[in-house]
Design a protein around this motif. Structure first.
Motif, PDB file in Angstrom:
ATOM      1  N   ILE A 224       0.837  -1.196   0.000  1.00  0.00           N
ATOM      2  CA  ILE A 224       0.000   0.000   0.000  1.00  0.00           C
ATOM      3  C   ILE A 224       0.875   1.250   0.000  1.00  0.00           C
ATOM      4  O   ILE A 224       2.005   1.239   0.494  1.00  0.00           O
TER       5      ILE A 224
ATOM      6  N   ASP B 199      -3.583   4.487  -1.168  1.00  0.00           N
ATOM      7  CA  ASP B 199      -4.486   3.640  -0.391  1.00  0.00           C
ATOM      8  C   ASP B 199      -4.955   4.353   0.870  1.00  0.00           C
ATOM      9  O   ASP B 199      -6.033   4.054   1.390  1.00  0.00           O
TER      10      ASP B 199
ATOM     11  N   GLN C 285      -9.329   6.949   2.603  1.00  0.00           N
ATOM     12  CA  GLN C 285      -8.950   5.542   2.615  1.00  0.00           C
ATOM     13  C   GLN C 285      -9.559   4.824   1.426  1.00  0.00           C
ATOM     14  O   GLN C 285     -10.734   5.014   1.097  1.00  0.00           O
TER      15      GLN C 285
ATOM     16  N   LEU D 122      -9.010  -1.276   1.172  1.00  0.00           N
ATOM     17  CA  LEU D 122      -8.100  -1.409   2.301  1.00  0.00           C
ATOM     18  C   LEU D 122      -8.942  -1.664   3.546  1.00  0.00           C
ATOM     19  O   LEU D 122      -9.667  -0.782   4.003  1.00  0.00           O
TER      20      LEU D 122
ATOM     21  N   LEU E 190      -5.563  -5.934   2.063  1.00  0.00           N
ATOM     22  CA  LEU E 190      -6.246  -5.585   0.812  1.00  0.00           C
ATOM     23  C   LEU E 190      -7.301  -6.662   0.530  1.00  0.00           C
ATOM     24  O   LEU E 190      -6.968  -7.848   0.431  1.00  0.00           O
TER      25      LEU E 190
END
Length: 510
Positions: free
Chosen positions: A31, A248, A488, A492, A508
């Motif tokens: 990420i 992410d 976000q 995630l 993920l």
């Protein structure tokens, strides 16, 4: 705001943890996390910057941490300490089987050397050193801390992730300057390219706790292969990156971008209430060393206008004087009379005339990486000039600010912010050695009584006296309360909203 985001906001307000969203947890993947800039250091003992703590909490660990209710929880310690009846001796059993990133086993020798380094070089360690008589190894897995007087904040100070009492190998702890970044955390330093990224990789031999995750406590699973922290100093670039789904996770987004992010490729995360912006005064030297001059600044600033300019809507702020909101046990209105949401220009001018102010520029140190800092600085400049001050805004990179604030010759006021910390003595101004260097008999009397008291109810009462001294001696100016916004990615998962976002237990979704 949809129900998911309302739940996250409410969880922050209550200090609770959230369960992970029900997806199959999967290992693997990397990420990208956008941060407000390049950290000034990766040694969390030497910095109180949130940015440093956010990154390094994945690499280094402390004896204790905070759970989802902001209670102290064991991390590298096996359990909470045994405390002698007189409150002077803390016996700490260590977890067996904890391994450093270099493959060596953690023992009491490492813990003692690490705590001695913390007491020697960290601002919060120096604060604690005043009451520590000794730190000793009893056996390979037991450490004993002996105090000269009871000190209630000790465990909270040992739990925080900045100016942090991290445990590192004894041979590294012997040096004040850290060159090898070897900790016990779930991730280890892979590669650092300044101004490009800091890559952390999974530490395969990490020894996780077995308890359920709760806040920063409990089990820490390493689902992700890599975490890359990417410095993005410009706030608008962070917004655009969040909207486009480039990252992410995006930290510290201007709150006015909330609706725009909600319509983009990532989801906004509201942390409410998050914390308080603060103007820290240089009480050691320069124009702010004079108390009456500080009182003139206190009277001349208009918190409501500063917050409105910075956050745009009262949905995101509250012009409130108490150091803690009314949802916290520490909330008190003692001593807050000098706080005026609209400012008092007449009183400011009168105090300035009585002060030792000689017309020198008041150097306000700020950064645009936290855009609301800069906006509040601009409003403060206008109000203080109207009161009769000459004001000079010094706008620098955040990493530069954190370096400059350590030199009292370089600034008069610097602007920062803090989350609402679970223990008031964790606040920077409580330490005599923290930039600002607030030292007074009244502070020591009020804070000493507060820190020496073990009874929680009595401590709440004694906190009122500390707040009174803060408003009387003006080592800092609390602007008000504010909410924070992050972004976000929808895939995630396993994330809980937190003032210092952490990515162990995150994964993920497939």
């Amino acid at each position: 705001m949809n129900s998911f985001l309302k739940l996250m906001s409410a969880a922050i307000l209550a200090g609770a943890s959230l369960p992970a969203i029900a997806h199959a947890q999967s290992h693997g993947g990397a990420i990208d996390v956008a941060t407000i800039g390049e950290p000034p250091t990766l040694d969390p003992m030497t910095s109180t910057a949130d940015l440093v703590g956010i990154i390094t909490q994945h690499m280094f660990e402390t004896l204790y941490t905070f759970d989802g209710n902001w209670a102290v929880a064991p991390l590298l310690a096996a359990d909470l300490p045994e405390i002698s009846e007189d409150g002077l001796t803390y016996t700490i059993a260590l977890r067996d089987g904890v391994t450093f990133h270099d493959g060596s086993a953690m023992t009491s020798e490492d813990v003692v050397a690490s705590l001695e380094r913390w007491l020697r070089i960290a601002s919060r360690g120096l604060q604690t050193a005043e009451v520590v008589e000794s730190v000793a190894a009893i056996d390979d897995l037991t450490v004993e801390i002996t105090l000269s007087t009871p000190y209630a904040p000790l465990l909270s100070l040992l739990s925080l992730n900045n100016s942090a009492a991290i445990v590192i190998p004894a041979e590294i702890a012997g040096n004040d300057v850290m060159e090898d970044y070897i900790g016990t955390g779930p991730y280890q330093l892979g590669e650092r390219r300044p101004d490009q990224f800091i890559q952390l990789t999974r530490f395969e031999d990490y020894a996780s706790r077995e308890e359920d995750a709760s806040g920063y406590g409990g089990g820490r699973a390493q689902y992700l292969d890599e975490i890359r922290f990417v410095p993005v100093p410009d706030a608008n670039t962070r917004i655009e990156g969040a909207v486009a789904g480039q990252f992410d996770y995006v930290d510290s987004i201007p709150v006015e971008a909330y609706d725009r992010i909600e319509s983009g490729q990532t989801e906004p995360v509201m942390l409410a209430p998050f914390g308080w912006p603060v103007f820290v005064m240089n009480t050691a030297e320069g124009v702010m060393a004079d108390l009456t001059t500080r009182k003139a600044v206190q009277a001349g600033l208009a918190p409501h206008d500063m917050l409105l300019a910075a956050f745009g809507s009262e949905e995101f702020f509250a012009a409130e004087a108490p150091m803690y909101p009314d949802s916290y046990v520490w909330h008190t209105e003692a001593g807050i009379e000098p706080y005026n949401p609209s400012g008092d220009m007449e009183r400011a001018a009168s105090l300035l005339a009585e002060s030792e102010y000689d017309g020198s520029p008041v150097r306000i140190l700020t950064s645009r990486q936290y855009e609301f800092h800069y906006t509040m600085a601009q409003v403060a400049e206008a109000y203080l000039e109207a009161a009769g001050f000459d004001v000079q805004l010094d706008v620098v990179e955040w990493a530069t600010l954190t370096q400059r604030r350590t030199d009292p010759a370089l600034w008069d006021i610097y602007i920062t912010h803090s989350p609402f910390l679970p223990e008031p003595s964790l606040t920077g101004i409580m330490s005599d050695t923290s930039p600002g260097w607030w030292v007074s008999d009244a502070k020591h009397a009020a804070l000493g009584a507060f820190n020496a008291e073990a009874d929680p109810d009595r401590r709440v009462e004694l906190w009122s006296a500390v707040q009174e001294v803060i408003y009387e001696e003006v080592p800092a100016f609390k602007v008000g309360n504010f909410n924070a916004v992050a972004a976000q990615s929808s895939n995630l998962e396993g994330m809980n909203p937190a003032p210092w976002p952490y990515f162990w237990n995150a994964y993920l979704a497939e």
